[in-house]
Enzyme design. Structure first.
Site, PDB file in Angstrom:
ATOM      1  N   HIS A 286      39.985  72.645   1.103  1.00  0.00           N
ATOM      2  CA  HIS A 286      38.842  73.320   0.495  1.00  0.00           C
ATOM      3  C   HIS A 286      39.218  74.692  -0.043  1.00  0.00           C
ATOM      4  O   HIS A 286      39.732  75.524   0.705  1.00  0.00           O
ATOM      5  CB  HIS A 286      37.749  73.551   1.550  1.00  0.00           C
ATOM      6  N   HIS A 329      31.390  76.061  10.007  1.00  0.00           N
ATOM      7  CA  HIS A 329      31.740  77.412   9.608  1.00  0.00           C
ATOM      8  C   HIS A 329      30.943  78.446  10.404  1.00  0.00           C
ATOM      9  O   HIS A 329      29.783  78.227  10.737  1.00  0.00           O
ATOM     10  CB  HIS A 329      31.424  77.576   8.111  1.00  0.00           C
ATOM     11  N   GLU A 335      23.769  84.156   5.110  1.00  0.00           N
ATOM     12  CA  GLU A 335      23.524  83.253   3.993  1.00  0.00           C
ATOM     13  C   GLU A 335      22.083  82.754   3.976  1.00  0.00           C
ATOM     14  O   GLU A 335      21.653  82.072   4.908  1.00  0.00           O
ATOM     15  CB  GLU A 335      24.464  82.041   4.074  1.00  0.00           C
ATOM     16  N   HIS A 360      21.319  81.189   7.637  1.00  0.00           N
ATOM     17  CA  HIS A 360      22.368  81.220   8.645  1.00  0.00           C
ATOM     18  C   HIS A 360      22.883  82.655   8.681  1.00  0.00           C
ATOM     19  O   HIS A 360      23.659  83.059   7.812  1.00  0.00           O
ATOM     20  CB  HIS A 360      23.483  80.231   8.310  1.00  0.00           C
ATOM     21  N   HIS A 366      27.188  76.853  11.440  1.00  0.00           N
ATOM     22  CA  HIS A 366      26.483  75.906  10.592  1.00  0.00           C
ATOM     23  C   HIS A 366      27.484  74.963   9.940  1.00  0.00           C
ATOM     24  O   HIS A 366      28.701  75.150  10.054  1.00  0.00           O
ATOM     25  CB  HIS A 366      25.637  76.621   9.525  1.00  0.00           C
TER      26      HIS A 366
END
Length: 429
Positions: A286, A329, A335, A360, A366
């Site tokens: 990623h 994460h 966020e 979050h 999350h």
């Protein structure tokens, strides 16, 4: 006739609604052309470095100072701009705006969900929802606290400003900088729903691209700024101003949108999120989600944003030997996420719906729900396009606090954590 715009981001624009109304040699001549008044609008301090100095010269029918004294609108303030005051470490998720029923104009419809910082501190961001179906009529709005980043979720709207008019619908964004007078009205008889990020910090600008190079993410040429348009109207008008979190009202004898010509680099603009050039991996693993940043408001710490506006648009997934949905994460940034349309690829089992939102906060764990994890762990890794979706995120370096409005039963999803309770234990000791 199709709405006309000027293209580019951060450009020095010039526009006139009537020929020969823009002075050619001096910003403030002894007599402005055709009996107009010259007025400068500053978006930064006069002494800001040239590269970051924001200003525009406006040539208007009457100077902005022509209004009566501001009077407090305490009732409307309490109804709309709620004070974020509760720290909550839990992962939080909301249903669509519960205040969407009923006829109301734009300002009446604003509801604050969460936020951090303030105009006093000149940092942070508040997240609002709106839902309106009525025109503002003879009312206009001006926000002295911060710039508004509109994220329409449904319906078509027109944003009439001192600089000209902008039309927008779901999948586009509109930014109205601090101090600019404007009016927001529905188009085509629609009910307009959406989100607002109210940025108290440095004005949004395009992120640096670094190794990406000249092309990628949001390109400056796809940003649209309105051409000059004016209202020469007399009568009884109301200017609603937002100052330090409070709403005030001043009576005027004319429309404040009476700018006939202007030039400068401080102006409202729109952007079509579908034009975002998504960057992704073509090998494995990623890239960080910062590759989806459309606009950024920097902080005084280099590389750490006051606010990043990030989107998760349609894109091809081709990574080999990789868990493709967003990974589990814990983030030093906070966020707030909203969904404009479609399904978000980390929440395929439901609950995160268009018009809804989630929060979050910093270091709040999350990631994908249990159903998404199971499917993504076993799926054949062939090229796959995530399509017909658009989610976004307001990411900030400081924690968001939530409002009383955000804690309402039926709006707050009290069972959000359940989506992560079904993970199985596979490890054998």
């Amino acid at each position: 006739m199709e709405k006309q715009y000027q293209t580019g981001f951060g450009n020095h624009f010039s526009s006139e609604a009537r020929p020969h109304t823009l002075p050619l040699d001096q910003n403030s001549p002894q007599k402005a052309p055709q009996g107009l008044y010259a007025e400068q609008l500053s978006g930064t301090a006069f002494t800001a470095p040239r590269a970051s100095n924001l200003y525009s010269w406006l040539y208007r029918i009457r100077p902005s100072v022509m209004h009566k004294s501001f009077q407090p609108l305490k009732e409307l303030t309490e109804k709309t701009f709620f004070k974020p005051k509760y720290t909550n470490p839990n992962q939080m998720r909301w249903n669509p705006n519960p205040s969407s029923a009923g006829k109301q104009h734009f300002v009446e419809s604003i509801r604050t969900v969460c936020g951090t910082g303030s105009s006093h501190e000149q940092r942070g961001l508040h997240v609002h929802l709106y839902s309106f179906s009525e025109s503002m009529g003879s009312r206009y709005f001006m926000n002295a606290d911060g710039e508004f980043l509109f994220v329409p979720q449904s319906g078509s709207m027109e944003v009439k400003t001192e600089f000209g008019n902008i039309e927008a619908e779901a999948g586009e964004i509109v930014v109205v900088p601090r101090g600019i007078k404007f009016q927001v009205n529905p188009l085509k008889g629609t009910v307009c729903n959406g989100y607002i990020g109210e940025n108290f910090g440095a004005p949004f600008h395009l992120p640096d691209l670094g190794p990406i190079g000249a092309n990628g993410l949001a390109h400056s040429r796809h940003f649209l700024t309105p051409v000059a348009a004016f209202e020469d109207l007399e009568g009884k008008f109301e200017l609603i101003g937002k100052f330090a979190g409070e709403l005030w009202s001043a009576e005027m004898g004319h429309s404040p949108l009476d700018v006939v010509a202007w030039h400068g680099n401080y102006a409202p603009y729109k952007y079509d999120l579908k034009k975002f050039n998504t960057i992704n991996t073509v090998s494995f693993d990623h890239p960080d989600p910062s590759i989806f940043t459309v606009l950024t408001s920097p902080s005084d710490t280099v590389g750490t944003a006051n606010v990043d506006f990030v989107i998760f648009p349609p894109r091809w997934m081709v990574a080999e030997n990789t868990f493709r949905p967003p990974y589990f994460h814990r983030n030093c940034m906070s966020e707030y996420m909203g969904l404009i349309y479609g399904v978000y690829d980390a929440k395929t089992s439901g609950g995160f719906v268009p018009g809804g939102g989630s929060l979050h906060n910093f270091y709040s764990a999350h990631g994908p729900d249990a159903d998404t994890f199971e499917k993504a762990s076993e799926v054949e890794l062939k090229a796959h396009k995530i399509d017909h979706t658009m989610a976004f995120m307001f990411e900030s370096r400081v924690p968001y606090m939530v409002t009383d409005f955000a804690m309402q039963k039926g709006f707050l999803q009290e069972d959000y954590q359940n989506c992560w309770q079904g993970f199985k234990k596979y490890f054998k000791s």
